[in-house]
Design an enzyme around this catalytic site. Structure first.
Site, PDB file in Angstrom:
ATOM      1  N   SER A   1      11.203 -12.919 105.000  1.00  0.00           N
ATOM      2  CA  SER A   1      11.891 -13.343 103.782  1.00  0.00           C
ATOM      3  C   SER A   1      13.407 -13.313 103.977  1.00  0.00           C
ATOM      4  CB  SER A   1      11.506 -12.425 102.622  1.00  0.00           C
ATOM      5  OG  SER A   1      11.880 -11.086 102.926  1.00  0.00           O
TER       6      SER A   1
ATOM      7  N   THR B   1      12.978  -8.355  95.173  1.00  0.00           N
ATOM      8  CA  THR B   1      12.181  -8.307  93.939  1.00  0.00           C
ATOM      9  C   THR B   1      12.209  -6.945  93.265  1.00  0.00           C
ATOM     10  OG1 THR B   1      10.185  -7.797  95.229  1.00  0.00           O
ATOM     11  CG2 THR B   1      10.654 -10.129  94.770  1.00  0.00           C
TER      12      THR B   1
ATOM     13  N   THR C   1       3.559   3.273 109.787  1.00  0.00           N
ATOM     14  CA  THR C   1       4.961   3.596 109.538  1.00  0.00           C
ATOM     15  C   THR C   1       5.209   4.633 108.457  1.00  0.00           C
ATOM     16  OG1 THR C   1       5.132   1.749 107.968  1.00  0.00           O
ATOM     17  CG2 THR C   1       5.673   1.299 110.275  1.00  0.00           C
ATOM     18  N   SER C   2       4.230   4.962 107.649  1.00  0.00           N
ATOM     19  CA  SER C   2       4.482   5.946 106.591  1.00  0.00           C
ATOM     20  C   SER C   2       3.185   6.672 106.254  1.00  0.00           C
ATOM     21  CB  SER C   2       5.055   5.257 105.339  1.00  0.00           C
ATOM     22  OG  SER C   2       4.186   4.220 104.911  1.00  0.00           O
TER      23      SER C   2
ATOM     24  N   GLY D   1      11.114  -0.852 105.682  1.00  0.00           N
ATOM     25  CA  GLY D   1      10.108  -1.358 106.610  1.00  0.00           C
ATOM     26  C   GLY D   1      10.645  -2.480 107.471  1.00  0.00           C
ATOM     27  N   ASP D   2      11.489  -3.320 106.896  1.00  0.00           N
ATOM     28  CA  ASP D   2      12.094  -4.418 107.653  1.00  0.00           C
ATOM     29  C   ASP D   2      13.059  -3.891 108.713  1.00  0.00           C
ATOM     30  OD1 ASP D   2      10.829  -6.381 105.937  1.00  0.00           O
ATOM     31  OD2 ASP D   2      12.311  -5.851 104.432  1.00  0.00           O
TER      32      ASP D   2
ATOM     33  N   TYR E   1       0.355  -6.317  96.883  1.00  0.00           N
ATOM     34  CA  TYR E   1       1.314  -7.168  96.187  1.00  0.00           C
ATOM     35  C   TYR E   1       1.423  -8.552  96.799  1.00  0.00           C
ATOM     36  CZ  TYR E   1       4.408  -4.586  99.475  1.00  0.00           C
ATOM     37  OH  TYR E   1       4.969  -3.970 100.567  1.00  0.00           O
TER      38      TYR E   1
ATOM     39  N   GLY F   1      13.650  -2.440 101.878  1.00  0.00           N
ATOM     40  CA  GLY F   1      14.048  -2.938 103.185  1.00  0.00           C
ATOM     41  C   GLY F   1      13.882  -1.966 104.330  1.00  0.00           C
TER      42      GLY F   1
END
Length: 388
Positions: free
Chosen positions: A17, A52, A191-192, A255-256, A132, A253
């Site tokens: 995105s 968002t 990652t988490s 994670g990005d 989502y 952001g």
């Protein structure tokens, strides 16, 4: 600061995105990749005014055919030669399939030259038990993840892909086993993870340079973990985990940023690796191995994936620390500016819940531009431990 990039020349296609204001998706990925010496090409799957999380935004999403058209344009112009690909948020199952076809074309082109193309896939679907994206995105990812070299799901996404409910260390290990065995995935990083993890030793921070004032203060007593694994030749996991403190704030952001940093740090770790995790052997070239797989006798904590994850978390910890440090002043200034613009008192602004949510969201945007040192030469505090 070392002026030399940490990686050899690397061309990356980043598909994710994009926002006009703020730092999520490709807005983060391209900055991180270029700051660390990569040549980044951005294929933006959405174009939004802001992320968002603000709960207010404008913009458009690319249709699957538009994604394909952009890729075809790159091929027709002969600018489609990439060493790595990073894919993040893609709207809809058809879009996911279109991105998968791009990755498969690049992999097929590199098939005769092992180790010359590597796909990092962040299967963005949901978090904290909530999807989502459209429901058909989940099976779309299940159909194509076996083509990826490294996937970066969060705990919930790992459950969706593996079909295993992760409730403890045993089920976590089982989920990773399924992903390795069923999909033949070479590398996995969840990652988490918010569960207690059994490790071979207690976590021992090890510093490589002095901490900044922001880092010297523990962000909170709560911790989370990343859990990673590189499979063996018989598809068995080699599990490691890294625990880290959690900041008492919500960021978009992260994670990005994690994904973009993993692209660079994995490339760096593999480029300096000779097969045994410590650079002492001259008999194995990980860069020329399929999917950059290490020999079976490499211990989990010596894997290039583990060393990459340590550096990634180090950078993220520093950036988040500095973001937290700057948030109060940023919010105070934003309230004052808006009050002056509207010619009302600051108390009026602070009484408006929606307005304050918007201003807090802006204050929590990751502070990247003025913290390049955090990206390039982070202090490694949290080390990988072998899971048992």
């Amino acid at each position: 600061m070392n002026p030399e990039p940490p990686v050899p020349e690397t061309s990356v296609l980043a598909i994710a995105s994009h926002v006009v204001s703020g730092h999520v998706g490709n807005k983060i990925a391209v900055f991180v990749l270029q700051s660390l010496g990569c040549d980044a090409a951005a294929l933006n799957t959405v174009q939004f005014s802001n992320h968002t999380g603000y709960r207010r935004f404008k913009g458009t999403r690319l249709a699957a055919q538009e994604i394909t058209d952009l890729w075809d344009g790159l091929k027709e112009s002969h600018v489609d030669n990439f060493d790595m690909m990073l894919s993040g948020y893609v709207p809809g199952a058809a879009g996911v399939e279109a991105v998968g076809r791009i990755a498969m074309e690049l992999k097929e082109d590199a098939a005769s030259r092992q180790g010359t193309f590597f796909w990092v896939l962040d299967p963005v679907m949901g978090d904290n038990g909530k999807i989502y994206v459209a429901e058909d995105v989940v099976p779309a990812y299940r159909k194509l993840i076996h083509h990826a070299d490294l996937i970066l799901p969060n705990q919930f996404e790992a459950e969706l892909l593996s079909g295993v409910a992760i409730t403890d260390s045993a089920s976590l290990e089982r989920a990773i086993e399924v992903l390795h065995d069923t999909y033949n995935l070479p590398h996995i990083v969840i990652t988490s993870v918010s569960l207690p993890i059994r490790t071979s030793a207690s976590q021992t921070p090890a510093s490589t340079r002095p901490a900044s004032p922001a880092q010297s203060q523990a962000p909170s007593t709560q911790t989370m973990s990343v859990v990673g694994s590189t499979r063996t030749s018989d598809r068995k996991p080699r599990l490691f985990t890294i625990s880290f403190p959690v900041f008492n704030a919500y960021f978009s952001g992260t994670g990005d940023m994690f994904a973009a940093l993993m692209v660079v740090r994995m490339r760096e770790a593999v480029a300096s690796d000779n097969g045994n995790g410590n650079g002492n052997s001259n008999h194995y070239d990980t860069q020329r191995a399929p999917s950059w797989l290490s020999p079976d006798d490499v211990e989990p904590t010596n894997l290039p994936l583990a060393r990459a994850a340590e550096k990634v978390l180090a950078s993220m910890h520093e950036v988040l620390a500095r973001t937290c440090e700057a948030m109060p002043a940023h919010l105070t200034a934003a309230v004052a500016r808006l009050a002056a613009r509207r010619r009302v008192s600051e108390d009026v602004i602070r009484a408006e819940d929606e307005t304050m949510h918007l201003l807090r969201s802006q204050a929590a945007e990751l502070k990247l531009g003025r913290n390049l040192g955090c990206l390039r030469e982070p202090m490694i505090e949290y080390r990988a431990e072998k899971m048992v």
